[in-house]
Design a protein around this motif. Structure first.
Motif, mmCIF file in Angstrom:
data_model
loop_
_atom_site.group_PDB
_atom_site.id
_atom_site.type_symbol
_atom_site.label_atom_id
_atom_site.label_comp_id
_atom_site.label_asym_id
_atom_site.label_seq_id
_atom_site.Cartn_x
_atom_site.Cartn_y
_atom_site.Cartn_z
ATOM 1 N N ILE A 63 -19.889 -22.724 -24.929
ATOM 2 C CA ILE A 63 -19.071 -23.918 -24.720
ATOM 3 C C ILE A 63 -18.593 -24.486 -26.053
ATOM 4 O O ILE A 63 -17.455 -24.905 -26.188
ATOM 5 C CB ILE A 63 -19.857 -24.987 -23.926
ATOM 6 N N HIS A 64 -19.476 -24.489 -27.041
ATOM 7 C CA HIS A 64 -19.141 -25.072 -28.340
ATOM 8 C C HIS A 64 -18.497 -24.077 -29.297
ATOM 9 O O HIS A 64 -18.193 -24.424 -30.428
ATOM 10 C CB HIS A 64 -20.390 -25.680 -28.976
ATOM 11 N N GLY A 65 -18.314 -22.835 -28.864
ATOM 12 C CA GLY A 65 -17.661 -21.836 -29.698
ATOM 13 C C GLY A 65 -18.489 -21.374 -30.881
ATOM 14 O O GLY A 65 -17.952 -20.921 -31.879
ATOM 15 N N ARG B 227 -26.728 -23.869 -36.782
ATOM 16 C CA ARG B 227 -26.332 -25.268 -36.945
ATOM 17 C C ARG B 227 -26.355 -25.976 -35.587
ATOM 18 O O ARG B 227 -26.835 -27.099 -35.466
ATOM 19 C CB ARG B 227 -24.949 -25.334 -37.588
ATOM 20 N N PHE B 228 -25.857 -25.307 -34.565
ATOM 21 C CA PHE B 228 -25.867 -25.889 -33.226
ATOM 22 C C PHE B 228 -27.297 -26.122 -32.742
ATOM 23 O O PHE B 228 -27.604 -27.144 -32.135
ATOM 24 C CB PHE B 228 -25.126 -24.981 -32.238
ATOM 25 N N LEU B 229 -28.178 -25.153 -33.023
ATOM 26 C CA LEU B 229 -29.567 -25.259 -32.594
ATOM 27 C C LEU B 229 -30.219 -26.528 -33.129
ATOM 28 O O LEU B 229 -30.967 -27.198 -32.423
ATOM 29 C CB LEU B 229 -30.343 -24.021 -33.052
ATOM 30 N N PHE B 230 -29.925 -26.872 -34.368
ATOM 31 C CA PHE B 230 -30.527 -28.065 -34.967
ATOM 32 C C PHE B 230 -29.796 -29.352 -34.613
ATOM 33 O O PHE B 230 -30.373 -30.433 -34.710
ATOM 34 C CB PHE B 230 -30.609 -27.914 -36.490
ATOM 35 N N ALA B 231 -28.553 -29.273 -34.180
ATOM 36 C CA ALA B 231 -27.749 -30.470 -33.954
ATOM 37 C C ALA B 231 -27.691 -30.943 -32.504
ATOM 38 O O ALA B 231 -27.409 -32.105 -32.257
ATOM 39 C CB ALA B 231 -26.325 -30.230 -34.452
ATOM 40 N N SER B 232 -27.970 -30.082 -31.541
ATOM 41 C CA SER B 232 -27.761 -30.446 -30.137
ATOM 42 C C SER B 232 -28.985 -31.103 -29.512
ATOM 43 O O SER B 232 -29.976 -30.453 -29.212
ATOM 44 C CB SER B 232 -27.390 -29.201 -29.327
#
Length: 135
Positions: A24-26, A35-40
């Motif tokens: 979904i976030h590309g 980065r997504f793993l730590f930010a979501s």
């Protein structure tokens, strides 16, 4: 509480949710996914929910008390950090995306189903809505 139907639990459910959220976030490259793993915040709340579903599906034995304690601790810490509370008694199916807007509470008796529900099926930009009567 077994993984009935489309309600995944455990490591398989967490991996599936991670792949769905990254899609979904590309986030395709390793760095983007990390980065997504730590930010979501929503992903971590959903991962805690999947872990809790797996823990409570285990037979009640003295050995599972440690897993239950670990789940309760991770749930409470996660609830404070992510501002998202997903009860293991609720049914959150596959491919759910939780919009990162404000606080989220899903509890027993509030049905949430899969295929993109629980907020929006895909990220949408915030666009101010105008009334048809406003000129």
């Amino acid at each position: 509480m077994a993984s009935e139907g489309n309600v995944p639990s455990g490591w398989r459910g967490i991996r599936s949710d991670f792949a769905h959220f990254c899609g979904i976030h590309g986030a395709v490259a390793f760095g983007e996914r990390l980065r997504f793993l730590f930010a979501s915040r929503a992903f971590w709340a959903l991962a805690t929910y999947r872990f809790g579903r797996w823990v409570y599906a285990r037979p009640r034995r003295p050995q599972t008390l440690l897993l239950r304690a670990l789940y309760v601790l991770s749930f409470e810490v996660g609830r404070l950090i992510t501002k998202t509370s997903l009860s293991v008694r609720s049914r959150i199916e596959r491919e759910v995306w939780i919009a990162p807007r404000g606080e989220v509470f899903v509890s027993f008796g509030i049905p949430r189903s899969g295929s993109g529900s629980s907020s929006h099926p895909e990220p949408r930009p915030s666009v101010p809505c105008r009334s048809p009567t406003a000129a």
